[in-house]
Design a protein around this motif. Structure first.
Motif, PDB file in Angstrom:
ATOM      1  N   MET A 176       5.596  81.007 -19.539  1.00 53.28           N
ATOM      2  CA  MET A 176       6.402  79.707 -18.766  1.00 53.28           C
ATOM      3  C   MET A 176       7.586  80.388 -17.998  1.00 53.28           C
ATOM      4  SD  MET A 176       8.137  76.924 -21.114  1.00 53.28           S
ATOM      5  CE  MET A 176       9.375  75.936 -20.332  1.00 53.28           C
ATOM      6  N   ALA A 177       7.350  79.877 -16.659  1.00 54.55           N
ATOM      7  CA  ALA A 177       8.231  80.047 -15.686  1.00 54.55           C
ATOM      8  C   ALA A 177       9.514  79.906 -15.995  1.00 54.55           C
ATOM      9  CB  ALA A 177       7.766  79.810 -14.362  1.00 54.55           C
ATOM     10  N   ILE A 178      10.594  80.553 -15.825  1.00 58.01           N
ATOM     11  CA  ILE A 178      12.082  80.285 -15.723  1.00 58.01           C
ATOM     12  C   ILE A 178      12.424  80.049 -14.576  1.00 58.01           C
ATOM     13  CG2 ILE A 178      14.261  81.185 -16.674  1.00 58.01           C
ATOM     14  CD1 ILE A 178      12.462  83.192 -18.627  1.00 58.01           C
ATOM     15  N   LEU A 179      13.047  78.911 -14.447  1.00 55.20           N
ATOM     16  CA  LEU A 179      13.565  78.271 -13.307  1.00 55.20           C
ATOM     17  C   LEU A 179      15.016  78.485 -13.310  1.00 55.20           C
ATOM     18  CD1 LEU A 179      12.951  76.517 -10.776  1.00 55.20           C
ATOM     19  CD2 LEU A 179      13.825  74.377 -12.236  1.00 55.20           C
ATOM     20  N   THR A 180      15.351  79.425 -12.383  1.00 58.27           N
ATOM     21  CA  THR A 180      17.005  79.700 -12.239  1.00 58.27           C
ATOM     22  C   THR A 180      17.468  78.713 -11.034  1.00 58.27           C
ATOM     23  OG1 THR A 180      16.262  81.743 -11.209  1.00 58.27           O
ATOM     24  CG2 THR A 180      16.825  81.724 -13.453  1.00 58.27           C
ATOM     25  N   VAL A 181      18.566  78.354 -10.997  1.00 57.41           N
ATOM     26  CA  VAL A 181      19.299  77.617 -10.029  1.00 57.41           C
ATOM     27  C   VAL A 181      20.211  78.432  -9.604  1.00 57.41           C
ATOM     28  CG1 VAL A 181      20.397  75.559  -9.167  1.00 57.41           C
ATOM     29  CG2 VAL A 181      18.483  75.233 -10.767  1.00 57.41           C
ATOM     30  N   LYS A 182      20.517  78.703  -8.333  1.00 60.69           N
ATOM     31  CA  LYS A 182      21.429  79.411  -7.952  1.00 60.69           C
ATOM     32  C   LYS A 182      22.365  78.627  -7.357  1.00 60.69           C
ATOM     33  CE  LYS A 182      22.475  83.473  -5.177  1.00 60.69           C
ATOM     34  NZ  LYS A 182      23.846  83.785  -5.815  1.00 60.69           N
ATOM     35  N   THR A 183      23.574  78.822  -8.101  1.00 60.70           N
ATOM     36  CA  THR A 183      24.838  77.657  -7.312  1.00 60.70           C
ATOM     37  C   THR A 183      25.656  78.645  -6.647  1.00 60.70           C
ATOM     38  OG1 THR A 183      26.018  78.342  -9.475  1.00 60.70           O
ATOM     39  CG2 THR A 183      24.819  76.426  -9.487  1.00 60.70           C
ATOM     40  N   TYR A 184      26.248  77.905  -5.383  1.00 52.55           N
ATOM     41  CA  TYR A 184      27.225  78.483  -4.672  1.00 52.55           C
ATOM     42  C   TYR A 184      28.495  78.134  -4.929  1.00 52.55           C
ATOM     43  CZ  TYR A 184      22.904  80.036  -2.410  1.00 52.55           C
ATOM     44  OH  TYR A 184      21.564  80.449  -2.279  1.00 52.55           O
ATOM     45  N   LYS A 185      29.591  78.511  -4.283  1.00 50.42           N
ATOM     46  CA  LYS A 185      30.948  78.137  -4.517  1.00 50.42           C
ATOM     47  C   LYS A 185      31.098  76.658  -4.164  1.00 50.42           C
ATOM     48  CE  LYS A 185      35.734  79.133  -2.888  1.00 50.42           C
ATOM     49  NZ  LYS A 185      36.197  79.033  -1.688  1.00 50.42           N
ATOM     50  N   ASP A 186      30.339  76.269  -2.973  1.00 48.79           N
ATOM     51  CA  ASP A 186      30.470  74.697  -2.803  1.00 48.79           C
ATOM     52  C   ASP A 186      30.124  73.848  -3.940  1.00 48.79           C
ATOM     53  OD1 ASP A 186      31.189  75.191  -0.327  1.00 48.79           O
ATOM     54  OD2 ASP A 186      30.095  74.118   0.879  1.00 48.79           O
ATOM     55  N   ASP A 187      28.953  74.375  -4.614  1.00 47.08           N
ATOM     56  CA  ASP A 187      28.602  73.595  -5.577  1.00 47.08           C
ATOM     57  C   ASP A 187      29.676  73.353  -6.884  1.00 47.08           C
ATOM     58  OD1 ASP A 187      26.097  73.303  -4.528  1.00 47.08           O
ATOM     59  OD2 ASP A 187      25.354  75.386  -5.305  1.00 47.08           O
ATOM     60  N   HIS A 188      30.189  74.316  -6.983  1.00 48.49           N
ATOM     61  CA  HIS A 188      31.465  74.310  -8.315  1.00 48.49           C
ATOM     62  C   HIS A 188      32.280  73.688  -7.714  1.00 48.49           C
ATOM     63  CE1 HIS A 188      29.565  77.690 -10.786  1.00 48.49           C
ATOM     64  NE2 HIS A 188      28.993  78.061  -9.319  1.00 48.49           N
ATOM     65  N   VAL A 189      32.942  73.462  -6.462  1.00 46.44           N
ATOM     66  CA  VAL A 189      33.811  73.068  -5.928  1.00 46.44           C
ATOM     67  C   VAL A 189      33.639  71.360  -6.123  1.00 46.44           C
ATOM     68  CG1 VAL A 189      35.201  72.202  -3.803  1.00 46.44           C
ATOM     69  CG2 VAL A 189      34.643  74.690  -4.469  1.00 46.44           C
ATOM     70  N   ILE A 190      32.428  70.968  -5.641  1.00 46.76           N
ATOM     71  CA  ILE A 190      31.826  69.634  -5.789  1.00 46.76           C
ATOM     72  C   ILE A 190      31.746  69.142  -7.348  1.00 46.76           C
ATOM     73  CG2 ILE A 190      29.858  68.146  -5.657  1.00 46.76           C
ATOM     74  CD1 ILE A 190      28.973  69.793  -3.166  1.00 46.76           C
ATOM     75  N   ALA A 191      31.540  70.008  -7.970  1.00 40.30           N
ATOM     76  CA  ALA A 191      31.242  69.654  -9.453  1.00 40.30           C
ATOM     77  C   ALA A 191      32.569  69.503 -10.112  1.00 40.30           C
ATOM     78  CB  ALA A 191      30.574  70.746 -10.302  1.00 40.30           C
ATOM     79  N   TRP A 192      33.585  70.248  -9.799  1.00 42.62           N
ATOM     80  CA  TRP A 192      35.083  70.117 -10.217  1.00 42.62           C
ATOM     81  C   TRP A 192      35.509  68.762  -9.880  1.00 42.62           C
ATOM     82  CZ3 TRP A 192      37.104  72.006 -14.699  1.00 42.62           C
ATOM     83  CH2 TRP A 192      36.690  73.276 -15.092  1.00 42.62           C
ATOM     84  N   LEU A 193      35.450  68.465  -8.615  1.00 43.82           N
ATOM     85  CA  LEU A 193      36.281  67.577  -7.927  1.00 43.82           C
ATOM     86  C   LEU A 193      35.370  66.103  -8.501  1.00 43.82           C
ATOM     87  CD1 LEU A 193      37.125  69.187  -4.431  1.00 43.82           C
ATOM     88  CD2 LEU A 193      38.674  68.509  -6.407  1.00 43.82           C
ATOM     89  N   THR A 194      34.329  66.232  -8.560  1.00 41.09           N
ATOM     90  CA  THR A 194      33.567  65.233  -9.058  1.00 41.09           C
ATOM     91  C   THR A 194      33.972  64.696 -10.328  1.00 41.09           C
ATOM     92  OG1 THR A 194      31.619  65.720  -7.580  1.00 41.09           O
ATOM     93  CG2 THR A 194      31.188  63.949  -9.296  1.00 41.09           C
ATOM     94  N   ALA A 195      34.038  65.716 -11.234  1.00 43.26           N
ATOM     95  CA  ALA A 195      34.491  65.472 -12.547  1.00 43.26           C
ATOM     96  C   ALA A 195      35.893  64.807 -12.530  1.00 43.26           C
ATOM     97  CB  ALA A 195      34.637  66.848 -13.416  1.00 43.26           C
ATOM     98  N   LEU A 196      36.838  65.335 -11.641  1.00 43.82           N
ATOM     99  CA  LEU A 196      38.063  64.616 -11.435  1.00 43.82           C
ATOM    100  C   LEU A 196      37.847  63.094 -11.010  1.00 43.82           C
ATOM    101  CD1 LEU A 196      41.160  65.067 -11.399  1.00 43.82           C
ATOM    102  CD2 LEU A 196      40.987  65.747  -9.241  1.00 43.82           C
ATOM    103  N   ALA A 197      37.010  62.884 -10.223  1.00 44.02           N
ATOM    104  CA  ALA A 197      36.964  61.633  -9.657  1.00 44.02           C
ATOM    105  C   ALA A 197      36.494  60.666 -10.550  1.00 44.02           C
ATOM    106  CB  ALA A 197      36.153  61.909  -8.241  1.00 44.02           C
ATOM    107  N   ILE A 198      35.492  61.292 -11.289  1.00 47.18           N
ATOM    108  CA  ILE A 198      35.037  60.255 -12.615  1.00 47.18           C
ATOM    109  C   ILE A 198      35.936  60.170 -13.594  1.00 47.18           C
ATOM    110  CG2 ILE A 198      33.494  60.375 -14.459  1.00 47.18           C
ATOM    111  CD1 ILE A 198      31.617  62.546 -12.576  1.00 47.18           C
ATOM    112  N   THR A 199      36.830  61.035 -13.911  1.00 44.37           N
ATOM    113  CA  THR A 199      37.867  60.815 -14.704  1.00 44.37           C
ATOM    114  C   THR A 199      38.637  59.439 -14.119  1.00 44.37           C
ATOM    115  OG1 THR A 199      37.859  63.111 -15.246  1.00 44.37           O
ATOM    116  CG2 THR A 199      39.483  61.956 -16.097  1.00 44.37           C
ATOM    117  N   VAL A 200      39.226  59.624 -13.169  1.00 47.69           N
ATOM    118  CA  VAL A 200      40.059  58.664 -12.485  1.00 47.69           C
ATOM    119  C   VAL A 200      39.412  57.345 -12.305  1.00 47.69           C
ATOM    120  CG1 VAL A 200      41.153  58.074 -10.261  1.00 47.69           C
ATOM    121  CG2 VAL A 200      41.195  60.359 -10.946  1.00 47.69           C
ATOM    122  N   HIS A 201      38.169  57.512 -11.869  1.00 46.93           N
ATOM    123  CA  HIS A 201      37.253  56.134 -11.964  1.00 46.93           C
ATOM    124  C   HIS A 201      37.077  55.389 -13.394  1.00 46.93           C
ATOM    125  CE1 HIS A 201      33.897  53.741 -10.149  1.00 46.93           C
ATOM    126  NE2 HIS A 201      33.845  53.378 -11.284  1.00 46.93           N
TER     127      HIS A 201
END
Lengths: 188, 125
Positions: free
Chosen positions: A1-26
């Protein structure tokens, strides 16, 4: 079974953290009692505009749309009228912000600051949301009597959000020593 | 801090936004959007009578307990006199918006304003 790896970049982490913050506020905001149904301060847009000012429109679009999607899943309103209204409002705000940024790019003399962006987004948000509500859900002329009140509240909350954004950006600037804020002119 | 952060663009946006909101008030909160064209006067079980709001007149309608006088003037309508006890119909005063209705329940008379667009769906007291 092939292992799918997703490479994340700095932007992705920034988006994830800030989205988490926005969701909390929402989600927190959705529990606030409202004197009238349909009137909400729209505090989650603060996060969108802060992202816009620091990272540019692309990141802001990610954060805003992901925030709408995920908080609708959390609140159980996915694909319901609430979600449609939320999505249309967010999309309209982003579109207007995109145009404002392009404008700022071509005419730096008339550059907008946080308060301008916030008010523009708030007015675009409520206008499009209102027309979506009118055409999709309540096709009654009496609804238009509510439009001036909605626009007034969105203007007031837009200014309040703008002031909050402005002070948050100032604090970030002082704390992390950003010499010049990027009001969306270019990606960082 | 505030003035330092307000750019020229912000001021323009704020001014335009304020004018936009004022424009919305002027368009959507204006009662002239809902002019009445005629009134329906219903008495007891009779078919409604259609009376134009354009013509100033005072007319008498015979209800269940007596005669009520209704006045039409300048696109408005009111009850002038009524044989009922509470005179709620008289106290309602002038009505001019389409969708508005005055009723005298003891005398079984009602006058409702009809126009192209209705200002109200229904009114309760």
């Amino acid at each position: 079974m092939a292992i799918l790896t997703v490479k994340t970049y700095k932007d992705d982490h920034v988006i994830a953290w800030l989205t988490a913050l926005a969701i909390t506020v929402h989600v927190l905001e959705s529990t606030l009692p409202s004197p009238f149904p349909g009137f909400k301060p729209g505090l989650a847009n603060i996060v969108t505009i802060i992202v816009l000012c620091r990272y540019g429109i692309k990141m802001a679009a990610w954060v805003s749309l992901l925030r709408v999607l995920v908080s609708s899943l959390l609140l159980g309103t996915f694909m319901s009228p609430t979600f449609m209204l939320s999505l249309s409002g967010a999309a309209a705000a982003l579109m207007v912000l995109f145009l404002a940024i392009k404008m700022t790019h071509f005419y730096p003399f008339w550059a907008l600051g946080p308060i301008g962006y916030s008010v523009l987004a708030a007015i675009a948000h409520i206008s499009v949301q209102f027309y979506v509500a009118y055409y999709l859900f309540i096709q009654h002329d009496a609804l238009f009597s509510l439009l001036p009140v909605l626009a007034t509240t969105s203007l007031i909350f837009g200014i309040i959000s703008g002031l909050i954004i402005s002070s948050v950006l100032t604090n970030l600037e002082n704390k992390f020593g950003c010499t010049k804020l990027n009001y969306g002119n270019k990606r960082y | 801090m505030l003035t330092g952060r307000l750019t020229r663009g912000d001021i323009i946006v704020l001014v335009v936004a304020v004018f936009f909101v004022a424009y919305l008030y002027s368009v959507y909160w204006q009662n002239a959007r809902f002019p009445g064209e005629y009134i329906h006067v219903v008495t007891g079980d009779d078919a409604p009578k259609k009376i134009s709001l354009l013509q100033n007149q005072v007319f008498t309608v015979n209800g269940k307990i007596g005669a009520s006088k209704i006045q039409v003037e300048g696109g408005r309508v009111r009850f002038v006199s009524s044989p009922c006890v509470n005179k709620l119909c008289l106290h309602q005063g002038w009505l001019n918006l389409s969708g508005g209705i005055i009723a005298c329940v003891p005398n079984q008379i009602s006058a409702s304003i009809i126009g192209r667009e209705s200002r109200f769906d229904a009114i309760n007291f």
